[in-house]
Scaffold this motif. Structure first.
Motif, PDB file in Angstrom:
ATOM      1  N   ASP A 301      52.816  21.535 -25.299  1.00 40.19           N
ATOM      2  CA  ASP A 301      52.540  20.161 -25.093  1.00 40.19           C
ATOM      3  C   ASP A 301      53.605  19.580 -25.697  1.00 40.19           C
ATOM      4  O   ASP A 301      54.498  20.040 -26.387  1.00 40.19           O
ATOM      5  N   PHE A 328      49.609  20.415 -16.735  1.00 44.73           N
ATOM      6  CA  PHE A 328      49.511  20.782 -17.914  1.00 44.73           C
ATOM      7  C   PHE A 328      48.960  22.024 -18.188  1.00 44.73           C
ATOM      8  O   PHE A 328      48.177  22.439 -17.235  1.00 44.73           O
ATOM      9  N   ALA A 330      46.506  25.008 -19.044  1.00 50.59           N
ATOM     10  CA  ALA A 330      45.127  24.929 -19.351  1.00 50.59           C
ATOM     11  C   ALA A 330      44.599  24.953 -20.835  1.00 50.59           C
ATOM     12  O   ALA A 330      43.732  24.460 -21.168  1.00 50.59           O
ATOM     13  N   ARG A 333      44.400  21.448 -22.047  1.00 53.72           N
ATOM     14  CA  ARG A 333      43.737  20.615 -21.499  1.00 53.72           C
ATOM     15  C   ARG A 333      42.090  20.748 -21.710  1.00 53.72           C
ATOM     16  O   ARG A 333      41.720  22.079 -21.694  1.00 53.72           O
ATOM     17  N   HIS A 337      39.009  19.992 -16.761  1.00 49.16           N
ATOM     18  CA  HIS A 337      40.130  19.740 -15.876  1.00 49.16           C
ATOM     19  C   HIS A 337      40.272  20.860 -14.837  1.00 49.16           C
ATOM     20  O   HIS A 337      40.352  22.148 -14.931  1.00 49.16           O
ATOM     21  N   ARG A 339      41.856  23.796 -12.229  1.00 47.33           N
ATOM     22  CA  ARG A 339      42.624  24.390 -12.048  1.00 47.33           C
ATOM     23  C   ARG A 339      42.782  24.731 -10.614  1.00 47.33           C
ATOM     24  O   ARG A 339      42.231  25.239  -9.952  1.00 47.33           O
ATOM     25  N   THR A 347      46.527  23.148 -14.873  1.00 48.73           N
ATOM     26  CA  THR A 347      45.491  22.194 -14.331  1.00 48.73           C
ATOM     27  C   THR A 347      46.018  21.064 -13.587  1.00 48.73           C
ATOM     28  O   THR A 347      47.204  20.828 -13.790  1.00 48.73           O
ATOM     29  N   SER A 349      46.434  18.254 -13.463  1.00 42.64           N
ATOM     30  CA  SER A 349      46.332  17.081 -14.622  1.00 42.64           C
ATOM     31  C   SER A 349      47.751  16.170 -14.433  1.00 42.64           C
ATOM     32  O   SER A 349      48.645  16.861 -14.144  1.00 42.64           O
ATOM     33  N   ASP A 351      50.160  13.486 -17.385  1.00 39.34           N
ATOM     34  CA  ASP A 351      50.270  12.293 -18.482  1.00 39.34           C
ATOM     35  C   ASP A 351      51.321  11.294 -17.530  1.00 39.34           C
ATOM     36  O   ASP A 351      52.046  11.780 -17.096  1.00 39.34           O
ATOM     37  N   THR A 361      46.321   9.674 -19.652  1.00 35.77           N
ATOM     38  CA  THR A 361      45.910  11.136 -19.427  1.00 35.77           C
ATOM     39  C   THR A 361      45.017  10.982 -18.166  1.00 35.77           C
ATOM     40  O   THR A 361      44.054  10.290 -17.856  1.00 35.77           O
ATOM     41  N   ALA A 363      43.326  13.644 -14.502  1.00 37.80           N
ATOM     42  CA  ALA A 363      43.408  14.775 -13.807  1.00 37.80           C
ATOM     43  C   ALA A 363      42.204  14.798 -12.717  1.00 37.80           C
ATOM     44  O   ALA A 363      41.361  13.958 -12.576  1.00 37.80           O
ATOM     45  N   ARG A 365      39.076  16.663 -11.805  1.00 35.95           N
ATOM     46  CA  ARG A 365      37.980  17.276 -12.660  1.00 35.95           C
ATOM     47  C   ARG A 365      37.452  18.427 -11.732  1.00 35.95           C
ATOM     48  O   ARG A 365      37.546  18.574 -10.503  1.00 35.95           O
TER      49      ARG A 365
END
Lengths: 435, 435
Positions: A301, A328, A330, A333, A337, A339, A347, A349, A351, A361, A363, A365
């Motif tokens: 991260d 990001f 998995a 996160r 989130h 995949r 993910t 997702s 930022d 942040t 994503a 879902r």
């Protein structure tokens, strides 16, 4: 008695008006009294030639203190020698509505902590007034976009019966003999609204984090902007919404406040080009490692240093202040989130970073019940306390995604403020619950 | 694949479109399958003639359950026999995006408590969707007025270091080894903003009340609309703002949703005439006593029965649904309400009643430090815990006044709902913290 705002005075030359405001500066000379009066629209000079006997205005100005609230009635007169708009008021009546005690507890040299103790005096400064004018403009622009795109304004509860995603960092509330929790995010509730057939959810409201963080960008209570959109095809739909929204926001801020922001804070508001740059987390890590960040190659991260460095790289390359970091891992996160099919190790997702700081942040879902349960278990979570959440996926839930954005961080960065403390009306931190 | 909303279908006759929504009704006949699909804009009939071998659409419709989330691609065909807009979709592709379990936990006959347990299913009903559409319209109209009149959008903290006005009825929060309190109202903070030179304050946000009340109009957490205005000459300025705002709100609601509200709830939205009727508390009590209310003559405040009776009297006399009750006795109002010079036994305050229910309390506040302290002491209050509040009046504070309005009550009354529970996305009461 009708109030005239200071900004409106040029339209009232040679008329008698009344301004309401605060005594900003007193210069009481031997023959003339100059009093600068401030309202939320500007400063005006009030000029009084000391008179003879029974000069009640002279007496009022001798007795008044700086920051007293006053009403001044008088004639608006052109005077090219006056720097404040080339006009002044020659007073015929002075009313001290509410006197200030003679010694003010803060001045320009006071440090941030004591200024926060006396926040109501601190925000009388025009630069601080500007912060909340900009906030108003920001929210208005966001809601314009939300309205155009069919969002429903929602208010999700801040009192929860079970702690949300991470049990840590949550405030506990005594609730009629049991414990409630303060919502760390409207996350679950806005997903519930999507499951309830509300097509697009928009909320601006408080978010609570029991984190003992003392950085310039953390608070225990802050204002979150939350968005959730049904029927998305991926995180891209959410990012596209966010960049449209921020483009509108910064266009409005630049137009309405660009000059004032430059004057008070020396910050230039840049209206960002669309689309914002996007980079996958894998690419971001590779790029950063090439510059010497994370020499061991263990980070999955971005840390604050990595966020700053990445924004630096992107700005150099593209000239853009923003960058979406996508996909990001998995591992870093939350379980909910989604995949992507082509790579379940990451993910769907993102930022959003701005000027080196994470402001969002987001994503897509996971909306499929079985996968959601499997992902929660894989994260070692007890699905029992999650049952109220998981139930929302048992009766037909469309694919959906959303984002959360911190309003204080956005303001801090837009204005170039040193801390979120100065971008919040009344800051809350581990050591600050007052005023 | 581009989504077409159900409401947009008439513009796409003879085209192939894809609608996203929920299976509302299945009528699977021997030769034809009728499937009604619902999105947030309406219902459409999907009509499939059962085919021969390998009819994947037939199989999909045989397998699908009510409330499953689906995407239906097909041709929009005019059919005057179809009640839903005289058109139907002849499907070429059916995708069950998220299947619903076959047995739904609630239906039309389920009582309110179980419906709240499954609120996300409950709000899929078009009538409940309408509640939040109206809420969005209400807030937009309020903010339009606020923007036109120069209000600043503010977010006051919900975590307080000391309990606000009444120590009772406040939730306690564990806060890093000490106790914080949830704000029962933004009252003190919005006054602090006024003392800070913000001219007009507008906030929509959560309000917390630890009251064990179980009426149809109480909640432990609700959404409050808060307004505070500097430099008022009396409560009249605040009332005049509120009636302007509500006039705009109800004009917008009537225009955009009047027909739907009549259809779903049988309630007619009346755009109120300006000004609203006003009656002093003394006159209201006299009028009510003449009808037999409070035969002992001991009540100083209106109880719910008195509020209903008074609205009845005013409606009969003027045809108006609203009434401002003014000049409440000082005994039943908080210490910070200003008392008029001509009668210090009353306050420069008001309640607004609508259809028999109180929706607003407002007042001009006492801005003079000495009087404020004296009034607090007269009420037997310890001024120690109030010092942070009282300090705001030591350095020049203009006269000001404001109001607080409950959004849920407003919605409940506008739509004619039986309870605030149905006017709130996720209701919170002493026995309800979930979902």
């Amino acid at each position: 008695m009708t109030r005239t705002l200071v900004a409106e005075l040029p339209a009232h030359l040679e008329e008698t008006v009344t301004v309401y405001g605060w005594v900003n500066t007193l210069r009481l000379q031997r023959r003339i009294q100059f009093v600068l009066v401030r309202d939320h629209t500007g400063l005006v000079q009030v000029t009084h030639l000391r008179g003879g006997e029974d000069d009640v205005i002279e007496a009022a100005f001798e007795g008044v203190t700086v920051e007293s609230a006053v009403k001044i009635t008088g004639r608006v007169v052109a005077n090219p020698q006056v720097k404040l708009g080339g006009l002044e008021i020659v007073p015929t009546r002075v009313e001290v509505v509410s006197p200030a005690e003679p010694k003010l507890p803060i001045d320009e040299k006071t440090g941030i902590d004591q200024r926060l103790d006396w926040r109501f005096l601190d925000i009388r400064r025009p630069s601080q007034q500007l912060v909340f004018d900009v906030q108003t403009t920001v929210e208005r622009a966001m809601r314009e976009v939300a309205a155009e795109e069919g969002f429903t304004e929602l208010h999700t509860p801040k009192l929860m019966g079970t702690a949300s995603e991470s049990g840590a960092e949550v405030f506990e509330v005594g609730y009629f003999g049991r414990t409630a929790y303060l919502a760390q995010s409207p996350q679950f509730y806005k997903q519930m609204a999507i499951a309830g057939g509300i097509d697009r959810v928009f909320e601006i409201g408080p978010v609570f984090r029991a984190e003992p963080s003392f950085t310039s960008r953390h608070a225990t209570e802050f204002t979150g902007v939350d968005v959730e959109i049904a029927w998305v095809d991926g995180a891209e739909d959410v990012m596209a919404f966010e960049e449209r929204m921020l483009h509108r926001v910064l266009t409005a801020v630049a137009e309405r406040h660009g000059a004032a922001i430059a004057e008070h804070f020396g910050t230039r508001v840049v209206v960002p080009e669309l689309p914002f740059p996007r980079i996958t987390m894998a690419d971001a890590l590779a790029r950063l490692r090439a510059t010497g960040w994370d020499p061991e190659g263990v980070k999955e991260d971005l840390d604050p240093e990595g966020e700053r460095a990445l924004c630096g790289l992107i700005a150099e390359e593209t000239g853009h202040e923003f960058v979406f970091v996508t996909r990001f891992p998995a591992a870093v996160r939350p379980f909910y989130h989604l995949r992507p099919e082509d790579d379940p190790s990451v993910t769907e997702s993102f930022d959003l970073l701005w000027k080196g700081v994470e402001i969002t942040t987001g994503a897509q879902r996971e909306h499929r019940y079985d996968r959601l349960v499997a992902q929660a278990r894989e994260k070692g979570m007890d699905t029992g306390p999650l049952s109220g959440y998981l139930d929302c996926f048992r009766y037909g839930t469309p694919p959906h995604g959303g984002l959360g954005l911190g309003l204080g961080r956005l303001l801090m960065l837009a204005l170039g403020l040193p801390s979120i403390r100065e971008a919040t009306f009344l800051f809350r931190g581990p050591h600050r619950l007052e005023p």
